[in-house]
Design a protein around this motif. Structure first.
Motif, PDB file in Angstrom:
ATOM      1  N   TYR A 268       0.831  -1.309  -0.020  1.00 64.05           N
ATOM      2  CA  TYR A 268       0.106   0.086   0.239  1.00 64.05           C
ATOM      3  C   TYR A 268       0.828   1.190  -0.143  1.00 64.05           C
ATOM      4  O   TYR A 268       0.563   2.366  -0.692  1.00 64.05           O
ATOM      5  CB  TYR A 268      -0.958  -0.033   1.198  1.00 64.05           C
ATOM      6  CG  TYR A 268      -1.901   1.334   1.231  1.00 64.05           C
ATOM      7  CD1 TYR A 268      -3.024   1.580   0.506  1.00 64.05           C
ATOM      8  CD2 TYR A 268      -1.411   2.149   2.033  1.00 64.05           C
ATOM      9  CE1 TYR A 268      -3.729   2.577   0.642  1.00 64.05           C
ATOM     10  CE2 TYR A 268      -2.049   3.400   2.323  1.00 64.05           C
ATOM     11  CZ  TYR A 268      -3.357   3.372   1.638  1.00 64.05           C
ATOM     12  OH  TYR A 268      -3.932   4.733   1.677  1.00 64.05           O
ATOM     13  N   LEU A 269       1.891   1.225   0.873  1.00 65.96           N
ATOM     14  CA  LEU A 269       2.849   2.651   0.950  1.00 65.96           C
ATOM     15  C   LEU A 269       3.320   2.653  -0.352  1.00 65.96           C
ATOM     16  O   LEU A 269       3.743   3.877  -1.085  1.00 65.96           O
ATOM     17  CB  LEU A 269       3.816   2.279   2.125  1.00 65.96           C
ATOM     18  CG  LEU A 269       3.069   2.369   3.460  1.00 65.96           C
ATOM     19  CD1 LEU A 269       4.120   2.032   4.617  1.00 65.96           C
ATOM     20  CD2 LEU A 269       2.406   3.825   3.766  1.00 65.96           C
ATOM     21  N   PRO A 276      10.657   6.549   0.666  1.00 67.95           N
ATOM     22  CA  PRO A 276      12.097   5.652   0.212  1.00 67.95           C
ATOM     23  C   PRO A 276      11.713   4.112   0.698  1.00 67.95           C
ATOM     24  O   PRO A 276      11.198   4.142   1.869  1.00 67.95           O
ATOM     25  CB  PRO A 276      13.378   6.212   0.640  1.00 67.95           C
ATOM     26  CG  PRO A 276      12.885   7.371   1.095  1.00 67.95           C
ATOM     27  CD  PRO A 276      11.381   7.616   1.397  1.00 67.95           C
ATOM     28  N   VAL A 277      12.424   3.232   0.035  1.00 69.91           N
ATOM     29  CA  VAL A 277      12.311   1.791   0.568  1.00 69.91           C
ATOM     30  C   VAL A 277      12.704   1.637   1.682  1.00 69.91           C
ATOM     31  O   VAL A 277      12.083   1.043   2.527  1.00 69.91           O
ATOM     32  CB  VAL A 277      12.894   0.777  -0.521  1.00 69.91           C
ATOM     33  CG1 VAL A 277      13.170  -0.460   0.111  1.00 69.91           C
ATOM     34  CG2 VAL A 277      12.223   1.039  -1.845  1.00 69.91           C
ATOM     35  N   GLU A 278      13.743   2.118   2.282  1.00 71.77           N
ATOM     36  CA  GLU A 278      14.192   2.188   3.721  1.00 71.77           C
ATOM     37  C   GLU A 278      13.523   2.767   4.712  1.00 71.77           C
ATOM     38  O   GLU A 278      13.115   1.999   5.471  1.00 71.77           O
ATOM     39  CB  GLU A 278      15.561   2.953   3.749  1.00 71.77           C
ATOM     40  CG  GLU A 278      16.987   2.132   2.964  1.00 71.77           C
ATOM     41  CD  GLU A 278      16.571   2.480   1.604  1.00 71.77           C
ATOM     42  OE1 GLU A 278      15.690   3.508   0.922  1.00 71.77           O
ATOM     43  OE2 GLU A 278      17.442   1.878   0.649  1.00 71.77           O
ATOM     44  N   ARG A 279      12.717   3.569   4.265  1.00 64.76           N
ATOM     45  CA  ARG A 279      11.591   4.290   5.378  1.00 64.76           C
ATOM     46  C   ARG A 279      10.340   3.407   5.359  1.00 64.76           C
ATOM     47  O   ARG A 279      10.086   3.169   6.591  1.00 64.76           O
ATOM     48  CB  ARG A 279      11.096   5.662   4.709  1.00 64.76           C
ATOM     49  CG  ARG A 279      10.114   6.158   5.629  1.00 64.76           C
ATOM     50  CD  ARG A 279       9.773   7.668   5.384  1.00 64.76           C
ATOM     51  NE  ARG A 279       8.706   8.135   6.088  1.00 64.76           N
ATOM     52  CZ  ARG A 279       8.121   9.259   5.629  1.00 64.76           C
ATOM     53  NH1 ARG A 279       8.383  10.105   4.972  1.00 64.76           N
ATOM     54  NH2 ARG A 279       6.974   9.713   6.536  1.00 64.76           N
ATOM     55  N   SER A 288      15.597  -4.426   9.003  1.00 68.28           N
ATOM     56  CA  SER A 288      16.499  -4.010   8.137  1.00 68.28           C
ATOM     57  C   SER A 288      15.856  -3.915   6.690  1.00 68.28           C
ATOM     58  O   SER A 288      15.121  -4.660   6.310  1.00 68.28           O
ATOM     59  CB  SER A 288      17.789  -4.630   8.037  1.00 68.28           C
ATOM     60  OG  SER A 288      17.614  -5.754   7.359  1.00 68.28           O
ATOM     61  N   PRO A 289      16.260  -3.004   5.884  1.00 71.97           N
ATOM     62  CA  PRO A 289      15.913  -2.848   4.408  1.00 71.97           C
ATOM     63  C   PRO A 289      16.108  -4.127   3.895  1.00 71.97           C
ATOM     64  O   PRO A 289      15.375  -4.621   2.890  1.00 71.97           O
ATOM     65  CB  PRO A 289      16.610  -1.657   3.821  1.00 71.97           C
ATOM     66  CG  PRO A 289      17.029  -0.549   5.064  1.00 71.97           C
ATOM     67  CD  PRO A 289      17.281  -1.750   5.819  1.00 71.97           C
ATOM     68  N   THR A 290      17.384  -4.847   3.753  1.00 72.91           N
ATOM     69  CA  THR A 290      17.664  -6.205   3.316  1.00 72.91           C
ATOM     70  C   THR A 290      16.727  -7.174   3.693  1.00 72.91           C
ATOM     71  O   THR A 290      16.013  -8.133   2.827  1.00 72.91           O
ATOM     72  CB  THR A 290      19.164  -6.637   3.793  1.00 72.91           C
ATOM     73  OG1 THR A 290      20.135  -5.738   3.282  1.00 72.91           O
ATOM     74  CG2 THR A 290      19.507  -7.767   3.051  1.00 72.91           C
ATOM     75  N   ASN A 303      11.075  -7.158  -6.512  1.00 70.83           N
ATOM     76  CA  ASN A 303      11.517  -6.490  -5.505  1.00 70.83           C
ATOM     77  C   ASN A 303      10.747  -5.156  -5.175  1.00 70.83           C
ATOM     78  O   ASN A 303       9.692  -4.947  -6.181  1.00 70.83           O
ATOM     79  CB  ASN A 303      12.954  -5.853  -5.698  1.00 70.83           C
ATOM     80  CG  ASN A 303      13.039  -5.188  -7.087  1.00 70.83           C
ATOM     81  OD1 ASN A 303      12.226  -4.486  -7.278  1.00 70.83           O
ATOM     82  ND2 ASN A 303      13.980  -5.585  -8.041  1.00 70.83           N
ATOM     83  N   PRO A 304      10.931  -4.557  -4.112  1.00 75.30           N
ATOM     84  CA  PRO A 304      10.061  -3.403  -4.082  1.00 75.30           C
ATOM     85  C   PRO A 304       9.980  -2.126  -4.883  1.00 75.30           C
ATOM     86  O   PRO A 304       8.892  -1.610  -5.352  1.00 75.30           O
ATOM     87  CB  PRO A 304      10.384  -2.822  -2.445  1.00 75.30           C
ATOM     88  CG  PRO A 304      10.857  -3.883  -1.945  1.00 75.30           C
ATOM     89  CD  PRO A 304      11.733  -4.681  -2.897  1.00 75.30           C
ATOM     90  N   GLN A 305      11.013  -1.670  -5.740  1.00 74.81           N
ATOM     91  CA  GLN A 305      11.055  -0.718  -6.567  1.00 74.81           C
ATOM     92  C   GLN A 305      10.424  -1.273  -7.779  1.00 74.81           C
ATOM     93  O   GLN A 305       9.698  -0.459  -8.541  1.00 74.81           O
ATOM     94  CB  GLN A 305      12.511  -0.517  -6.831  1.00 74.81           C
ATOM     95  CG  GLN A 305      13.290   0.206  -5.699  1.00 74.81           C
ATOM     96  CD  GLN A 305      12.919   1.702  -5.668  1.00 74.81           C
ATOM     97  OE1 GLN A 305      12.047   2.165  -6.013  1.00 74.81           O
ATOM     98  NE2 GLN A 305      13.427   2.445  -4.856  1.00 74.81           N
TER      99      GLN A 305
END
Length: 316
Positions: A268-269, A276-279, A288-290, A303-305
């Motif tokens: 959703y986000l 950003p993906v990290e946030r 962690s983002p990983t 992947n998220p992007q």
């Protein structure tokens, strides 16, 4: 407005006919408007549908005006398609119309030659026969549906809902699809071979299930670093008992359910914000983002992007 034409041939399976009619009909944009115009079409004015008959308001000519054509299954497959059906479907395909089959409607679809060289699915019981009759089609009996882009096929019964919700989400975004899913009393994604670009909703609990309050609490607190012991304490039971009841009522474990809730929130986000993906990883409770990227890819299949690029919510 997107026009969906559902083709009813003689002997049409009632559920295959009604599933797309209702699912697309339930879709609503944020302002309350229905984004789809659904039309039932047939070469004949009236067709048999098992215990009753159906009068189709539109003929084959309406297929040429459709943005999407749905091919429901029939109880007894004809030796050949009725006159004009194959021709109008091929013409629609040449114009870029999206065409999708439900259950054994894949046999009707394959008879046009449009599935040659493509992967497809149908009801598991009929998959072997489809592969035998149409060797140029790669039949996969292990999935709920297959999306080749312009052409889609679904397995039997409720898989029609999975596919229709997927198409709604492609057309108008996850919020519209989520509303249609709620109206269908259907999760936006069910486990079972699905790792495609579809909404990954949470495994549902049956109405009145004793875990319903806990599931709501988990969804509201999925951003927290929760352990199984903490979840069990919230539920007022041992970890072992919680695992057993979760399996019984949702078909999965508490931590798997929590991971799916986090991924669903992340979807959703990704669709509705520029964060950003990290946030987003932090917002949905991943350490962690990983770890977030790995879990996201495992559940969603990309992947998220890549997900954001493919499924950023479209403006209404």
């Amino acid at each position: 407005m997107h026009t969906v034409a559902v083709l009813a041939l003689d002997g049409v399976i009632p559920f295959d006919l009604s599933a797309p009619v209702d699912t697309f009909g339930w879709a609503r944009l944020p302002d309350g408007r229905g984004p789809y115009r659904v039309r039932v079409c047939s070469p004949w004015e009236e067709v048999g549908a098992g215990a009753f008959t159906v009068r189709a308001p539109y003929g084959l000519e309406a297929l040429a005006e459709a943005d999407t054509i749905i091919l429901p299954g029939v109880a007894e497959l004809p030796e050949e398609l009725p006159p004009g059906v194959a021709e109008v479907l091929r013409a629609a395909a040449a114009d870029g119309t999206r065409i999708a089959s439900i259950c054994v409607g894949a046999f009707l679809f394959a008879a046009t030659g449009l599935l040659d060289g493509l992967r497809a699915t149908t009801h598991w019981f009929a998959a072997g026969r489809l592969a035998e009759l149409y060797p140029r089609v790669t039949v996969d009996p292990n999935v709920l549906y297959v999306d080749n882009g312009q052409f889609l096929t679904s397995a039997g019964a409720a898989a029609a809902l999975d596919m229709c919700l997927h198409m709604i989400r492609q057309d108008f975004g996850s919020a519209v699809a989520a509303h249609a899913a709620r109206m269908s009393v259907m999760p936006l994604e069910r486990e079972g071979g699905q790792a495609q670009f579809i909404v990954h909703d949470l495994p549902p609990a049956p109405a009145g299930a004793t875990l319903e309050p806990l599931l709501r609490w988990l969804e509201d607190h999925c951003d927290r670093d929760l352990t199984l012991d903490e979840i069990a304490a919230k539920a007022g039971m041992s970890s072992r008992t919680l695992n057993r009841r979760f399996r019984d009522q949702t078909g999965t474990t508490p931590l798997q359910w929590l991971h799916r809730a986090r991924v669903r929130r992340a979807q959703y986000l990704l669709e509705t914000t520029d964060h950003p993906v990290e946030r987003i990883a932090a917002q949905v409770g991943f350490g962690s983002p990983t770890a977030f990227r790995e879990r996201f890819r495992k559940v969603v299949g990309t992947n998220p992007q890549g997900y954001r690029k493919a499924f950023r919510e479209k403006p209404s």
